[in-house]
Design a protein around this motif. Structure first.
Motif, short mmCIF file in Angstrom:
data_model
loop_
_atom_site.label_atom_id
_atom_site.label_comp_id
_atom_site.label_asym_id
_atom_site.label_seq_id
_atom_site.Cartn_x
_atom_site.Cartn_y
_atom_site.Cartn_z
N ASN A 1 0.84 -1.21 0.00
CA ASN A 1 0.00 0.00 0.00
C ASN A 1 0.87 1.25 0.00
OD1 ASN A 1 -2.36 -1.47 -0.01
ND2 ASN A 1 -2.59 -1.45 2.20
N MET A 2 1.94 1.19 0.78
CA MET A 2 2.85 2.34 0.83
C MET A 2 3.49 2.58 -0.53
SD MET A 2 4.63 1.81 4.58
CE MET A 2 5.74 3.19 4.35
N ARG A 3 3.89 1.47 -1.17
CA ARG A 3 4.46 1.60 -2.52
C ARG A 3 3.43 2.17 -3.49
NH1 ARG A 3 7.30 -3.32 -1.20
NH2 ARG A 3 5.58 -4.56 -2.04
N ASN A 4 2.19 1.63 -3.39
CA ASN A 4 1.13 2.11 -4.28
C ASN A 4 0.80 3.57 -4.00
OD1 ASN A 4 0.95 -0.39 -5.47
ND2 ASN A 4 -0.71 -1.10 -4.17
N GLN A 5 0.79 3.93 -2.69
CA GLN A 5 0.50 5.32 -2.34
C GLN A 5 1.57 6.25 -2.89
OE1 GLN A 5 -2.09 6.65 -1.03
NE2 GLN A 5 -1.31 8.73 -0.75
N LYS A 6 2.82 5.82 -2.77
CA LYS A 6 3.92 6.62 -3.31
C LYS A 6 3.79 6.75 -4.82
CE LYS A 6 8.95 6.95 -3.42
NZ LYS A 6 10.23 6.32 -3.01
N LEU A 7 3.43 5.63 -5.46
CA LEU A 7 3.25 5.66 -6.91
C LEU A 7 2.10 6.57 -7.29
CD1 LEU A 7 3.97 4.59 -9.71
CD2 LEU A 7 2.43 2.65 -9.29
N ARG A 8 0.98 6.49 -6.52
CA ARG A 8 -0.16 7.38 -6.81
C ARG A 8 0.22 8.85 -6.65
NH1 ARG A 8 -3.17 3.18 -4.23
NH2 ARG A 8 -2.93 4.19 -2.20
N GLU A 9 1.00 9.14 -5.60
CA GLU A 9 1.42 10.52 -5.37
C GLU A 9 2.32 11.00 -6.51
OE1 GLU A 9 3.21 10.48 -1.55
OE2 GLU A 9 1.30 10.40 -0.46
N GLU A 10 3.21 10.09 -6.96
CA GLU A 10 4.09 10.46 -8.08
C GLU A 10 3.30 10.68 -9.36
OE1 GLU A 10 6.82 7.23 -8.26
OE2 GLU A 10 8.07 7.95 -6.59
N LEU A 11 2.31 9.78 -9.59
CA LEU A 11 1.48 9.94 -10.79
C LEU A 11 0.64 11.21 -10.71
CD1 LEU A 11 0.28 6.25 -11.32
CD2 LEU A 11 1.95 7.51 -12.69
N LYS A 12 0.14 11.50 -9.48
CA LYS A 12 -0.66 12.71 -9.31
C LYS A 12 0.18 13.96 -9.55
CE LYS A 12 -3.57 15.16 -5.98
NZ LYS A 12 -4.14 15.16 -4.59
N ALA A 13 1.41 13.94 -9.00
CA ALA A 13 2.31 15.08 -9.21
C ALA A 13 2.65 15.24 -10.69
CB ALA A 13 3.59 14.89 -8.39
#
Length: 434
Positions: free
Chosen positions: A211-223
């Protein structure tokens, strides 16, 4: 508790005071704890109970009596239904087993196992199941830890509410002990739960990492998406700035556009009659994807001329115009990326609010509106409020409609002589009635 001693022994079996028919010594009962002869007190005033016949110092144990009662029931049936086994760790829950019947060979009462004495022990082969009978309170923390250390599954049966009533329902209590798994039984400890909880913890930690990896990925994609949108907006602004001068075609072409017909619906102006204040160049007007004469006439027609004719409010607010322009039914095309811009990212580029504010402020020069200075603006054009000063459109007299005259500041000036004809608010006259 009203009844001090609700149990006695008769012919080796436990009997409740409510099941006794004879009074006094005729009850033929003895104390389950010390063996002394009991007297059955079945009075009309006091609660029914047993009393020792010789007033001995016996410390009657209700717990021991209930343990004996439960043992008799379990021995009678040789099976017990045990509750479902559930393991959990934080948000993860797993049902290990549904309620099942446990069949046993032997019942032991208050036998010592290492350093603890379970109330009842049920034995099947080499399997042991501890049964704790709750009377006034459950097991203490120390005994709980010892059970965990022994690693022997243990259930608790709560019988505390059934033995201090005159109406003693033996068959119901037997059913609770043997069959019930929801209201009166619970697991104190189950050896399978610990193993499963360790598995659940491992699963939870793995999922948390994922989840942390996915959250980081989502944040990167959002940015990345935000930056792409900003870049798209920057490109759009650049393209529109280049395109903007070409938006404004010849007058005869403007006359035949459906947008102009819609904008001019309430004013019925000819192209030559369009006043300067409805063809006013405003920084940031690329937010509109049409000729400026169209959107300025459209707003003027709907918020000033039309509303006054219908005796609507004398006030006009920037936020009202902005909200209206964003409605689906409004036909004026807007470049939506420019309706609101992050000032830090696009500093110096006006958005829709700025454009509308400047347009309405310009109308003040011609005596059409007046900004209410005591209205709380909060340094934000969105909250600007204007009052309407005319009840119809004001046009420049035809004699001044030539290249010989120009508008400078708030005045109309003769280009050739430099002579000030007058203030715009005075020169522009109301020449068209309702």
């Amino acid at each position: 508790m009203d009844i001090l001693n609700p149990f006695g022994l008769r012919n080796g079996s436990l009997i409740h005071i409510s099941e006794v028919k004879q009074r006094g010594l005729d009850c033929n009962c003895t104390c389950p704890s010390c063996g002394d002869i009991l007297i059955a007190r079945l009075g009309e005033v006091r609660s029914w109970c047993f009393a020792h016949s010789n007033n001995c110092d016996c410390n009657f144990s209700l717990e021991s009596a209930l343990h004996l009662f439960a043992k008799e029931v379990l021995t009678k049936y040789n099976y017990i239904k045990i509750p479902e086994v559930i393991a959990s760790f934080k948000t993860k829950v797993c049902t290990i087993s549904k309620p099942i019947y446990f069949y046993f060979d032997h019942v032991l009462l208050e036998e010592t196992v290492e350093d603890i004495i379970p109330d009842i022990i049920l034995i099947k082969g080499d399997i042991q199941l501890f049964v704790e009978i709750k009377v006034t309170h459950g097991i203490d923390l120390e005994k709980h830890k010892k059970i965990e250390r022994l690693d022997i599954s243990t259930i608790e049966i709560d019988l505390s509410r059934f033995f201090f009533n005159k109406e003693f329902d033996r068959s119901r209590i037997e059913t609770i002990i043997i069959e019930n798994v929801t209201d009166y039984k619970r697991w104190i400890y189950n050896r399978k739960v610990l193993e499963k909880e360790i598995e659940l913890e491992d699963e939870y930690l793995i999922e948390e990492k994922e989840n942390m990896r996915n959250q980081k990925l989502r944040e990167e994609l959002k940015a990345k998406w935000i930056e792409e949108q900003k870049e798209k907006t920057r490109q759009l602004i650049s393209e529109l700035r280049e395109k903007n001068p070409r938006m404004y075609g010849r007058e005869e072409k403007l006359l035949h556009t459906h947008l102009w017909k819609k904008a001019n619906e309430y004013l019925n102006l000819t192209v030559n009659e369009i006043p300067t204040y409805l063809n006013y160049k405003i920084q940031g007007e690329i937010v509109f994807n049409c000729d400026r004469r169209i959107w300025q006439t459209y707003i003027f027609s709907n918020f000033i001329n039309k509303y006054i004719k219908r005796q609507k409010s004398d006030y006009i607010l920037v936020k009202g115009v902005v909200s209206w322009l964003k409605k689906d039914f409004v036909t004026i095309p807007i470049n939506t990326y420019l309706t609101y811009l992050d000032k830090k990212e696009f500093e110096g580029i006006p958005d829709l609010t700025d454009v509308i504010g400047e347009f309405l402020l310009n109308l003040c020069r011609y005596g059409v509106l007046r900004l209410i200075t005591d209205y709380p603006t909060e340094n934000n054009k969105y909250h600007w409020c204007f009052i309407k000063l005319v009840d119809n459109i004001k046009l420049l007299p035809r004699k001044y409609q030539s290249n010989e005259y120009t508008e400078i500041g708030n005045e109309l000036v003769n280009v050739n002589t430099g002579e000030v004809v007058g203030k715009l608010s005075e020169v522009y006259k109301k020449i068209r009635g309702d």
